[in-house]
Write a protein that holds these residues in place. Sequence first.
Motif, PDB file in Angstrom:
ATOM      1  N   PHE A  88      26.086   6.398 -41.168  1.00 17.37           N
ATOM      2  CA  PHE A  88      25.151   6.886 -40.161  1.00 17.37           C
ATOM      3  C   PHE A  88      24.294   5.717 -39.697  1.00 17.37           C
ATOM      4  O   PHE A  88      23.546   5.125 -40.478  1.00 17.37           O
ATOM      5  CB  PHE A  88      24.248   7.986 -40.728  1.00 17.37           C
ATOM      6  CG  PHE A  88      24.707   9.381 -40.411  1.00 17.37           C
ATOM      7  CD1 PHE A  88      25.197   9.706 -39.153  1.00 17.37           C
ATOM      8  CD2 PHE A  88      24.641  10.390 -41.369  1.00 17.37           C
ATOM      9  CE1 PHE A  88      25.630  10.994 -38.865  1.00 17.37           C
ATOM     10  CE2 PHE A  88      25.065  11.684 -41.095  1.00 17.37           C
ATOM     11  CZ  PHE A  88      25.561  11.983 -39.836  1.00 17.37           C
ATOM     12  N   LEU A  89      24.417   5.367 -38.412  1.00 16.74           N
ATOM     13  CA  LEU A  89      23.609   4.302 -37.813  1.00 16.74           C
ATOM     14  C   LEU A  89      22.433   4.976 -37.111  1.00 16.74           C
ATOM     15  O   LEU A  89      22.620   5.716 -36.139  1.00 16.74           O
ATOM     16  CB  LEU A  89      24.477   3.514 -36.832  1.00 16.74           C
ATOM     17  CG  LEU A  89      23.962   2.216 -36.255  1.00 16.74           C
ATOM     18  CD1 LEU A  89      23.407   1.291 -37.327  1.00 16.74           C
ATOM     19  CD2 LEU A  89      25.076   1.506 -35.496  1.00 16.74           C
ATOM     20  N   VAL A  90      21.214   4.753 -37.638  1.00 16.65           N
ATOM     21  CA  VAL A  90      20.035   5.481 -37.162  1.00 16.65           C
ATOM     22  C   VAL A  90      19.328   4.698 -36.061  1.00 16.65           C
ATOM     23  O   VAL A  90      19.013   3.509 -36.218  1.00 16.65           O
ATOM     24  CB  VAL A  90      19.052   5.755 -38.317  1.00 16.65           C
ATOM     25  CG1 VAL A  90      17.840   6.546 -37.820  1.00 16.65           C
ATOM     26  CG2 VAL A  90      19.755   6.523 -39.441  1.00 16.65           C
ATOM     27  N   ALA A  91      19.080   5.378 -34.938  1.00 21.03           N
ATOM     28  CA  ALA A  91      18.326   4.800 -33.821  1.00 21.03           C
ATOM     29  C   ALA A  91      17.148   5.714 -33.505  1.00 21.03           C
ATOM     30  O   ALA A  91      17.058   6.836 -34.027  1.00 21.03           O
ATOM     31  CB  ALA A  91      19.222   4.645 -32.602  1.00 21.03           C
ATOM     32  N   ILE A 143      26.377   7.848 -34.766  1.00 18.07           N
ATOM     33  CA  ILE A 143      25.005   7.542 -34.339  1.00 18.07           C
ATOM     34  C   ILE A 143      24.122   8.759 -34.606  1.00 18.07           C
ATOM     35  O   ILE A 143      24.430   9.875 -34.188  1.00 18.07           O
ATOM     36  CB  ILE A 143      24.944   7.183 -32.841  1.00 18.07           C
ATOM     37  CG1 ILE A 143      25.973   6.095 -32.511  1.00 18.07           C
ATOM     38  CG2 ILE A 143      23.534   6.739 -32.455  1.00 18.07           C
ATOM     39  CD1 ILE A 143      25.787   4.809 -33.272  1.00 18.07           C
ATOM     40  N   LEU A 144      23.020   8.528 -35.306  1.00 17.73           N
ATOM     41  CA  LEU A 144      22.049   9.575 -35.621  1.00 17.73           C
ATOM     42  C   LEU A 144      20.714   9.162 -34.999  1.00 17.73           C
ATOM     43  O   LEU A 144      20.181   8.095 -35.318  1.00 17.73           O
ATOM     44  CB  LEU A 144      21.910   9.711 -37.140  1.00 17.73           C
ATOM     45  CG  LEU A 144      21.047  10.843 -37.683  1.00 17.73           C
ATOM     46  CD1 LEU A 144      21.597  12.199 -37.259  1.00 17.73           C
ATOM     47  CD2 LEU A 144      20.968  10.771 -39.210  1.00 17.73           C
ATOM     48  N   VAL A 145      20.200   9.992 -34.090  1.00 16.24           N
ATOM     49  CA  VAL A 145      18.909   9.687 -33.448  1.00 16.24           C
ATOM     50  C   VAL A 145      17.803  10.375 -34.226  1.00 16.24           C
ATOM     51  O   VAL A 145      17.848  11.593 -34.440  1.00 16.24           O
ATOM     52  CB  VAL A 145      18.889  10.131 -31.971  1.00 16.24           C
ATOM     53  CG1 VAL A 145      17.506   9.930 -31.372  1.00 16.24           C
ATOM     54  CG2 VAL A 145      19.921   9.352 -31.173  1.00 16.24           C
ATOM     55  N   ASN A 146      16.822   9.622 -34.651  1.00 17.11           N
ATOM     56  CA  ASN A 146      15.639  10.175 -35.319  1.00 17.11           C
ATOM     57  C   ASN A 146      14.451  10.062 -34.356  1.00 17.11           C
ATOM     58  O   ASN A 146      14.453   9.218 -33.463  1.00 17.11           O
ATOM     59  CB  ASN A 146      15.365   9.387 -36.611  1.00 17.11           C
ATOM     60  CG  ASN A 146      14.293  10.046 -37.460  1.00 17.11           C
ATOM     61  OD1 ASN A 146      14.148  11.268 -37.448  1.00 17.11           O
ATOM     62  ND2 ASN A 146      13.544   9.256 -38.203  1.00 17.11           N
ATOM     63  N   GLN A 147      13.449  10.919 -34.560  1.00 16.28           N
ATOM     64  CA  GLN A 147      12.228  10.923 -33.738  1.00 16.28           C
ATOM     65  C   GLN A 147      12.536  11.258 -32.273  1.00 16.28           C
ATOM     66  O   GLN A 147      11.900  10.747 -31.353  1.00 16.28           O
ATOM     67  CB  GLN A 147      11.504   9.566 -33.825  1.00 16.28           C
ATOM     68  CG  GLN A 147      11.172   9.153 -35.257  1.00 16.28           C
ATOM     69  CD  GLN A 147      10.678   7.722 -35.364  1.00 16.28           C
ATOM     70  OE1 GLN A 147      10.608   6.996 -34.380  1.00 16.28           O
ATOM     71  NE2 GLN A 147      10.328   7.300 -36.569  1.00 16.28           N
ATOM     72  N   ALA A 148      13.562  12.117 -32.059  1.00 15.81           N
ATOM     73  CA  ALA A 148      13.926  12.501 -30.686  1.00 15.81           C
ATOM     74  C   ALA A 148      12.821  13.350 -30.062  1.00 15.81           C
ATOM     75  O   ALA A 148      12.226  14.208 -30.725  1.00 15.81           O
ATOM     76  CB  ALA A 148      15.242  13.270 -30.693  1.00 15.81           C
ATOM     77  N   VAL A 149      12.558  13.126 -28.766  1.00 19.42           N
ATOM     78  CA  VAL A 149      11.506  13.855 -28.046  1.00 19.42           C
ATOM     79  C   VAL A 149      12.121  14.480 -26.795  1.00 19.42           C
ATOM     80  O   VAL A 149      12.729  13.776 -25.974  1.00 19.42           O
ATOM     81  CB  VAL A 149      10.339  12.918 -27.651  1.00 19.42           C
ATOM     82  CG1 VAL A 149       9.270  13.691 -26.871  1.00 19.42           C
ATOM     83  CG2 VAL A 149       9.738  12.260 -28.880  1.00 19.42           C
ATOM     84  N   THR A 150      11.977  15.795 -26.653  1.00 12.06           N
ATOM     85  CA  THR A 150      12.514  16.491 -25.479  1.00 12.06           C
ATOM     86  C   THR A 150      11.859  15.951 -24.213  1.00 12.06           C
ATOM     87  O   THR A 150      10.633  15.825 -24.144  1.00 12.06           O
ATOM     88  CB  THR A 150      12.254  18.007 -25.592  1.00 12.06           C
ATOM     89  OG1 THR A 150      12.809  18.479 -26.831  1.00 12.06           O
ATOM     90  CG2 THR A 150      12.900  18.754 -24.435  1.00 12.06           C
ATOM     91  N   GLY A 151      12.696  15.626 -23.214  1.00  9.28           N
ATOM     92  CA  GLY A 151      12.165  15.128 -21.947  1.00  9.28           C
ATOM     93  C   GLY A 151      11.908  13.629 -21.922  1.00  9.28           C
ATOM     94  O   GLY A 151      11.524  13.094 -20.882  1.00  9.28           O
ATOM     95  N   ALA A 210      20.717  14.693 -33.259  1.00  8.93           N
ATOM     96  CA  ALA A 210      19.350  14.213 -33.014  1.00  8.93           C
ATOM     97  C   ALA A 210      18.369  15.007 -33.865  1.00  8.93           C
ATOM     98  O   ALA A 210      18.430  16.241 -33.909  1.00  8.93           O
ATOM     99  CB  ALA A 210      19.000  14.343 -31.534  1.00  8.93           C
ATOM    100  N   ILE A 211      17.474  14.319 -34.555  1.00 12.17           N
ATOM    101  CA  ILE A 211      16.437  14.946 -35.381  1.00 12.17           C
ATOM    102  C   ILE A 211      15.114  14.834 -34.624  1.00 12.17           C
ATOM    103  O   ILE A 211      14.716  13.734 -34.226  1.00 12.17           O
ATOM    104  CB  ILE A 211      16.329  14.246 -36.750  1.00 12.17           C
ATOM    105  CG1 ILE A 211      17.676  14.333 -37.494  1.00 12.17           C
ATOM    106  CG2 ILE A 211      15.213  14.836 -37.588  1.00 12.17           C
ATOM    107  CD1 ILE A 211      17.733  13.486 -38.752  1.00 12.17           C
ATOM    108  N   PRO A 212      14.410  15.971 -34.410  1.00  9.11           N
ATOM    109  CA  PRO A 212      13.180  15.935 -33.607  1.00  9.11           C
ATOM    110  C   PRO A 212      12.084  15.073 -34.237  1.00  9.11           C
ATOM    111  O   PRO A 212      12.013  14.920 -35.454  1.00  9.11           O
ATOM    112  CB  PRO A 212      12.744  17.411 -33.561  1.00  9.11           C
ATOM    113  CG  PRO A 212      13.929  18.192 -33.971  1.00  9.11           C
ATOM    114  CD  PRO A 212      14.722  17.333 -34.874  1.00  9.11           C
TER     115      PRO A 212
END
Length: 705
Positions: A144-147, A176-184, A203-205
């Motif tokens: 898992f490559l975290v961005a 690819i794993l997205v952390n700290q994702a923000v809607t919009g 994506a993790i919020p």
Amino acid sequence: MAGNIITIIGGKGGVGKSQVAANLAIAYAGELRAKTLLLDFDQKSCGDQNIITGLKSKKHLKELSDFSGAIDPRSIQLFTADHKAGFSYVGMPTEAIAANQVNEEGIGKVLKAVVNIYPVVVIDAGSDLTPLALKAMEYSTLIFLVASPDLLAVNQCKRMYTDLVTMLFPKDMIQILVNQAVTGHPVSPDVIGKQIGKPVFHAIPRDDASCIAALSRSTPVLVGAKGSPFGSGVVDCVRKLIQKNVLKTLERLAKPQDSGAAQTGARTGEAGAADDAKKKDQWTELKGRIHKSLVEEMDLKKQDDNDPKAKIILREQTKKMVVELLGKEDTKSILPSRDDMNRIVKEILDEALGLGPLEDMLADKSISEIMVVGPKKIYYEQKGKVKKSEVTFTNDRQVMNVIERIVAPIGRRIDEKTPYVDARLADGSRVHAIIPPCAIDGCCITIRKFPDKRLTYKDLVSFGAMTEEMADFLRISVEAHRNIVVSGGTGSGKTTLINMLGGFIQSNERIITCEDSAELNFPQDHVVRLETRPPSLEGDGAIDIRCLVKQTLRMRPDRIVVGECRGGETLDMLQAMNTGHDGSMTTVHSNTPRDAISRLETLVQYAGAGLPQKAIKEMIASAVHMIIQQSRLDDGSRKCLYITEIGGIQGEVITLQDIFTYKQEGMNKEGKIVGKFMATGFIPKFIETLEKKGYKVPRGLFTNK
């Protein structure tokens, strides 16, 4: 049934990959209703997982890597700390020194064993492709490559993804794993996926409140706030992995392996040799195809050799293109391991942008000379012994490209009209190249390397090239303005010795050096370095050593040092030594001090002055005070065989008197020559002159202890 390893790595720090790793282990334990294992491989942020999990393992990772016993359900408990949430944990040492001493090979054995104990092992690998992180990935089923939604983080994630693909890790294995994702947010998961070149798996919020609160209590988010946005995001990720049967699918992928593992089971004898030859041909053909495609895709000549940043950018762009081109080829049989993939990429880049297979040899400080004979034969001298390299050029065109890359920056040229050239590299190494039609078997390159650090008399004494007493005598001779000729064969160490002698010159003297290609490196500040120039394309404008020596006489020199006398400049050098420039030095090619005298006589005649033999002998006898004979012995060692004083001329013979000699006594079991340096007991004439001027010269230098 063996379990699976999931490695979590961040493209850069600050993306929250450590919290993701810890909570992923908890989520898997909950979903599988079985104990999982969390391992901390982050050597830079050692100890962070202790805070995130609130645990401290009984023994740390270094101790686990050094464990010599069998890893089983009982022995692993000697190292782990167990959490009520259903996972076990082994942490990184909190001391940076201990963290960097984790035994990678030992860890490989651990990873082989733990998959038989736990259904899922989660590894926090940090944010760098360290050897430890790569070892984890070699045993992993999923990476898992975290961005995060940050352009810098995405850019670094993209760089790491390219590097991993270059290292032969299958693209499907890297998710690819997205952390700290923000809607919009403008940097959405879709944008991140397009930027990296791979769709985002999950994506993790962003949930700062829950993550900060969990850290402050040293409690994982899934323990203190399971229903939080972050906690739910991690659980959803694990459920997605389980529902899509991702780990089972990835188990079937061909895993990258060490080159050693790839060679296991290799056949021996004639069949093995035939296979090796076939693979070598396939390797060369593959390199040739990629080179051809690379030239069609990119303009590699548009590089600014004086701009380090531009060179780095071009190399990264070219590397990416090489990886893409290799991806279109069927390379499974030619490149079975990650090491093979890395090696061919490096070889292609070195030939396209650098000096090809010579790059590694130039970087190896133990190699003193490199000799190329056509594209398929490269020899090198290491510790005095000549060996043949297994690495070769792709073809003759690549050798020619390397020669052109060497000579172009310094304004030299090589073509059919002038098929040979002398040049030097940026680090001062001396280069000679000769091409067809003169070189029948293909382009030839000879590179004489010089050490990064200028060798002093202490180094030569420690190498056994001379004794302390000999070095002391040479210092006295240089300070007393003796004119010295260093004699020796090719590769005997003449330049190294004259560099050492130059270090003895007083700092208030003006030194002027004349060379074909600048090699001399004196420590004094007031040094004028002159270098010859080949003719222009029109065939004029050449400046030879003789011309330079004449120029030095108009430049108020205290000392004149000629790199090597090989022609008519010898007459000018001797005249300079005879007309108030005592303390000058040069080198000649000859095998004994007596041969050196004969060689000087012959070289003077090249000047065409028509001097009689007697006049030449008298000139040499009065101009040269000492000859130092340097030689490379059969075992590869270099020694000062004679230090000889010229005593004048008697009739037609120049008299020579040895002051120090080297006596060879035999060879030991290791093939090293055994012998000893000896003083002859003769006191040089100039010593008495020095003593009359008030110098105190210890007479013990000239006696054997």
